[in-house]
Structures are given as C-alpha cells and as structure tokens.
Design a protein around this motif. Structure first.
Motif, PDB file in Angstrom:
ATOM      1  N   GLY A  85      26.979  -6.055 -19.913  1.00 16.85           N
ATOM      2  CA  GLY A  85      28.350  -5.852 -20.330  1.00 16.85           C
ATOM      3  C   GLY A  85      29.388  -6.639 -19.566  1.00 16.85           C
ATOM      4  O   GLY A  85      30.587  -6.526 -19.841  1.00 16.85           O
ATOM      5  N   GLN A  86      28.968  -7.489 -18.611  1.00 18.33           N
ATOM      6  CA  GLN A  86      29.909  -8.184 -17.735  1.00 18.33           C
ATOM      7  C   GLN A  86      29.967  -9.693 -17.939  1.00 18.33           C
ATOM      8  O   GLN A  86      30.806 -10.363 -17.328  1.00 18.33           O
ATOM      9  CB  GLN A  86      29.546  -7.899 -16.267  1.00 18.33           C
ATOM     10  N   TYR A  87      29.109 -10.236 -18.784  1.00 18.11           N
ATOM     11  CA  TYR A  87      28.993 -11.698 -18.849  1.00 18.11           C
ATOM     12  C   TYR A  87      30.313 -12.381 -19.228  1.00 18.11           C
ATOM     13  O   TYR A  87      30.805 -13.260 -18.512  1.00 18.11           O
ATOM     14  CB  TYR A  87      27.890 -12.111 -19.830  1.00 18.11           C
ATOM     15  N   MET A  88      30.892 -12.016 -20.358  1.00 20.75           N
ATOM     16  CA  MET A  88      32.115 -12.684 -20.791  1.00 20.75           C
ATOM     17  C   MET A  88      33.218 -12.526 -19.755  1.00 20.75           C
ATOM     18  O   MET A  88      33.922 -13.495 -19.414  1.00 20.75           O
ATOM     19  CB  MET A  88      32.582 -12.143 -22.145  1.00 20.75           C
ATOM     20  N   LYS A  89      33.386 -11.339 -19.242  1.00 19.92           N
ATOM     21  CA  LYS A  89      34.423 -11.069 -18.244  1.00 19.92           C
ATOM     22  C   LYS A  89      34.240 -11.948 -17.017  1.00 19.92           C
ATOM     23  O   LYS A  89      35.212 -12.532 -16.494  1.00 19.92           O
ATOM     24  CB  LYS A  89      34.386  -9.590 -17.845  1.00 19.92           C
ATOM     25  N   MET A  90      33.003 -12.102 -16.561  1.00 21.07           N
ATOM     26  CA  MET A  90      32.752 -12.866 -15.347  1.00 21.07           C
ATOM     27  C   MET A  90      32.899 -14.361 -15.571  1.00 21.07           C
ATOM     28  O   MET A  90      33.423 -15.078 -14.718  1.00 21.07           O
ATOM     29  CB  MET A  90      31.367 -12.528 -14.802  1.00 21.07           C
ATOM     30  N   VAL A  91      32.478 -14.845 -16.730  1.00 22.76           N
ATOM     31  CA  VAL A  91      32.644 -16.274 -17.020  1.00 22.76           C
ATOM     32  C   VAL A  91      34.119 -16.623 -17.159  1.00 22.76           C
ATOM     33  O   VAL A  91      34.589 -17.641 -16.631  1.00 22.76           O
ATOM     34  CB  VAL A  91      31.868 -16.672 -18.286  1.00 22.76           C
ATOM     35  N   LEU A  92      34.872 -15.789 -17.851  1.00 24.12           N
ATOM     36  CA  LEU A  92      36.297 -16.043 -17.999  1.00 24.12           C
ATOM     37  C   LEU A  92      37.014 -15.982 -16.645  1.00 24.12           C
ATOM     38  O   LEU A  92      37.956 -16.739 -16.391  1.00 24.12           O
ATOM     39  CB  LEU A  92      36.917 -15.057 -18.976  1.00 24.12           C
ATOM     40  N   ALA A  93      36.556 -15.109 -15.772  1.00 20.13           N
ATOM     41  CA  ALA A  93      37.139 -15.048 -14.426  1.00 20.13           C
ATOM     42  C   ALA A  93      36.840 -16.332 -13.658  1.00 20.13           C
ATOM     43  O   ALA A  93      37.692 -16.843 -12.913  1.00 20.13           O
ATOM     44  CB  ALA A  93      36.599 -13.828 -13.674  1.00 20.13           C
ATOM     45  N   GLU A  94      35.631 -16.857 -13.815  1.00 19.83           N
ATOM     46  CA  GLU A  94      35.289 -18.137 -13.185  1.00 19.83           C
ATOM     47  C   GLU A  94      36.148 -19.266 -13.749  1.00 19.83           C
ATOM     48  O   GLU A  94      36.598 -20.154 -13.012  1.00 19.83           O
ATOM     49  CB  GLU A  94      33.812 -18.454 -13.394  1.00 19.83           C
ATOM     50  N   MET A  95      36.378 -19.253 -15.040  1.00 18.58           N
ATOM     51  CA  MET A  95      37.218 -20.278 -15.648  1.00 18.58           C
ATOM     52  C   MET A  95      38.638 -20.215 -15.087  1.00 18.58           C
ATOM     53  O   MET A  95      39.272 -21.245 -14.839  1.00 18.58           O
ATOM     54  CB  MET A  95      37.224 -20.108 -17.162  1.00 18.58           C
ATOM     55  N   GLU A  96      39.140 -19.010 -14.879  1.00 12.65           N
ATOM     56  CA  GLU A  96      40.467 -18.847 -14.294  1.00 12.65           C
ATOM     57  C   GLU A  96      40.483 -19.348 -12.853  1.00 12.65           C
ATOM     58  O   GLU A  96      41.388 -20.086 -12.435  1.00 12.65           O
ATOM     59  CB  GLU A  96      40.878 -17.373 -14.355  1.00 12.65           C
TER      60      GLU A  96
END
Length: 331
Positions: A85-96
C-alpha cells in the motif's frame, strides 16, 4: 522491460528507513524520468542488487528453470520493495525529494490516479493493448479520448517486441498515424528484455524485433513522428547509431538498461552513443518498478559518470527530455 519483473516470485520486504523522502530544496536541479510505470503493490518483488555482474545459463534437464537469469551475488545496500500500500506514495515522495518529473505509463485509470496524487510531477502516458487479442476500433477510440480529451502526453509503453511484432507492422499503423496527427510522441520498447531467460518465460518475445532499424519503414510513412526508443535498442549499438544518424526525430531512453545490466557495460553503451555525437538524444529513465530507491540509485549512475561533462549530464537528466516532450513550448 515492463514484463520482466512480473515473472519474479517472492514476498514484500520493508523499505529501508534511510530512503525516507525529504522536502525538495530549491538548489536541487530538475530531472525528467521518461520511463515510469503506474504500478501499485508488487507482492512478487524481492530485494535486488542492481547491475548484477552476469547472466547465468540454464539447462532444461535440471528441473524447473528460473524465469530470470541474473546471478545472485550480494551487495550493500540492496534495493527493497515498498511495503504493501505504500509504493505510489513512496515513489512520489522520492520524486519530490529529487525534483523529478516523470512520464508515467499504464492504463488510463491507473495513470490518472498517480496524476491526481501529484499533478506537478506526473506526465501521463498510455498505449494500445496487445495486438493479438484487442479490438482495434476500441483501442483507437480509447487513445483518441486519452490524447484528445484527457491530456495524455506520450503514447507508450508500446510493447510489440513481447508479441514478436515489428513496429512497422501495418496492423498497428493506425495508432502511429494518430500520434503523428496529434503531435504525440511514441515510446516503443526495443532491445533488452527477458532478463536472460526469454526462452523460458516469454515464448512470443523475439530479440530480432528489438532491432532499431525495424523502425525505418514506420518513420518513412510518418516523417513527423517523434519516437522514443526505450532501452536504447540495447545491445544493438551499431543499428541504433545508424537509426539516430538517419532520423533526427528519434531519441533513446536508458531506462531498465541503466540498472539491470553490468555497470561497466551500461557506461560503455551510454558513452558510445554520446561519443558518436548523439548526446542530445539520450534521455534518463528508470523503468521504475517496485523499488522506490531505484530512482536515486540510477540518477547517481549518471551523476557519477566520469566520461560525461556536466553539460552532458544535464542534457541526459533533463534538457533532452524537455526538448523531446516540448515542455518549454507547453509552458
């Protein structure tokens, strides 16, 4: 590369705390990742060591063969899959944190989910489905809506090689004609695939259909079409350079290749394209799958490349993609 890791078996491991995203600071230079995927959870994924040193042979006589051929040497640190449940959230955080905008490919509904979560970071992309079991009229209508009404920007990932089909096959020409008409660039999987075991796990995959020169007839029919050769046609460097020399609308991405082949070979392939005079056509990408740390790792490979000047690094990490995607014109 889009199908490789769907073949792996395993369990989800916790993401290392050291990779927790931080807020972007103004002094972080912008980066464009031209090859990402709108994935969700990846329960098949295991921790990986990028840039494994070799691919191992297999023998059908010795029982079931693994669907991938990477050697299993250890490394530190490994790349870990995101928790459930964390993949999208974590990738978007890395992009930020890394100041990355990314072209995210997938089914329209999945891509829209990513775009809604980070509209300033996500450039939406989608494509037609498999040729063998799709309704062309339905597929064409879907693309017309996506690119004509919903603001999608890139047609991809086009995975014809996985079906053993040439990009110049007339069965898919109507889709490329639409892209040319709407001035939408297309992103076509060519070259690498199968992780050394396509013969085991991908019976319709054909290495020969990744030859960059198979694009020539398509480009002749559609002279204004902008093409992103995914994975830079690896390992067919001579044919890739021949195509680049003959077609100024063709760019390459180094996604997948950048972390799934031996580091020395990756650097040699990129250096060859730059030294041949095509440094303004090479675009950074990850083929982002399962592992949130993949982005920072692969950016580091370019930033630490001693064979590239600072200007060449900026071209690969940002300038070339901005030109290819016409981001300045759009702004």
């Amino acid at each position: 590369m889009r199908m490789i890791f769907a073949l792996l078996a395993g369990v989800t491991f916790a993401w290392a705390a050291s990779a927790t995203a931080q807020n972007t600071t103004p002094d972080v230079a912008p980066i464009i990742d031209v090859h990402m995927h709108a994935m969700d959870d990846a329960p098949w994924a295991t921790p990986i060591c990028p840039n494994q040193a070799r691919f191992e042979a297999s023998d059908p006589k010795n029982g079931p063969e693994a669907p991938f051929g990477w050697s299993k040497e250890e490394c530190s640190p490994k790349l870990y899959p995101a928790p459930k449940g964390q993949y999208m959230k974590m990738v978007l955080a890395e992009m930020e944190r890394l100041n990355v905008r990314g072209v995210v490919f997938g089914e329209p509904h999945a891509v829209k989910k990513w775009q809604a979560a980070a509209p300033a970071r996500v450039i939406p992309g989608t494509s037609f489905g498999q040729v063998g079991d799709s309704d062309p009229a339905k597929q064409l209508k879907m693309l017309e809506v996506a690119f004509g009404q919903d603001g999608f920007k890139v047609m991809g990932e086009i995975g014809l090689q996985y079906e053993g089909i040439s990009p110049s096959d007339m069965r898919v020409d109507q889709y490329f004609a639409l892209a040319e008409k709407l001035e939408i660039p297309v992103a076509i999987h060519m070259g690498t695939g199968g992780s050394g075991r396509a013969n085991v796990a991908m019976p319709t995959f054909r290495g020969s259909m990744g030859d960059p020169l198979l694009l020539e007839e398509l480009l002749a029919r559609h002279p204004k079409l902008r093409v992103q050769v995914m994975h830079a046609g690896y390992p067919m460097i001579d044919n890739m350079l021949t195509l680049l020399q003959a077609n100024s609308h063709v760019y390459v991405d180094i996604a997948g290749l950048i972390w799934s082949y031996p580091r020395k070979e990756v650097n040699r392939y990129i250096e060859h394209m730059v030294d041949a005079g095509f440094g303004d056509r090479v675009m950074y990408g990850t083929d982002q799958l399962a592992w949130p740390g993949l982005m920072a790792y692969s950016i580091g490979l370019i930033q630490n490349a001693d064979y590239l000047s600072q200007d060449q690094k900026r071209d690969i990490l940002y300038n070339n993609a901005a030109r290819f995607l016409r981001l300045d014109a759009a702004k």
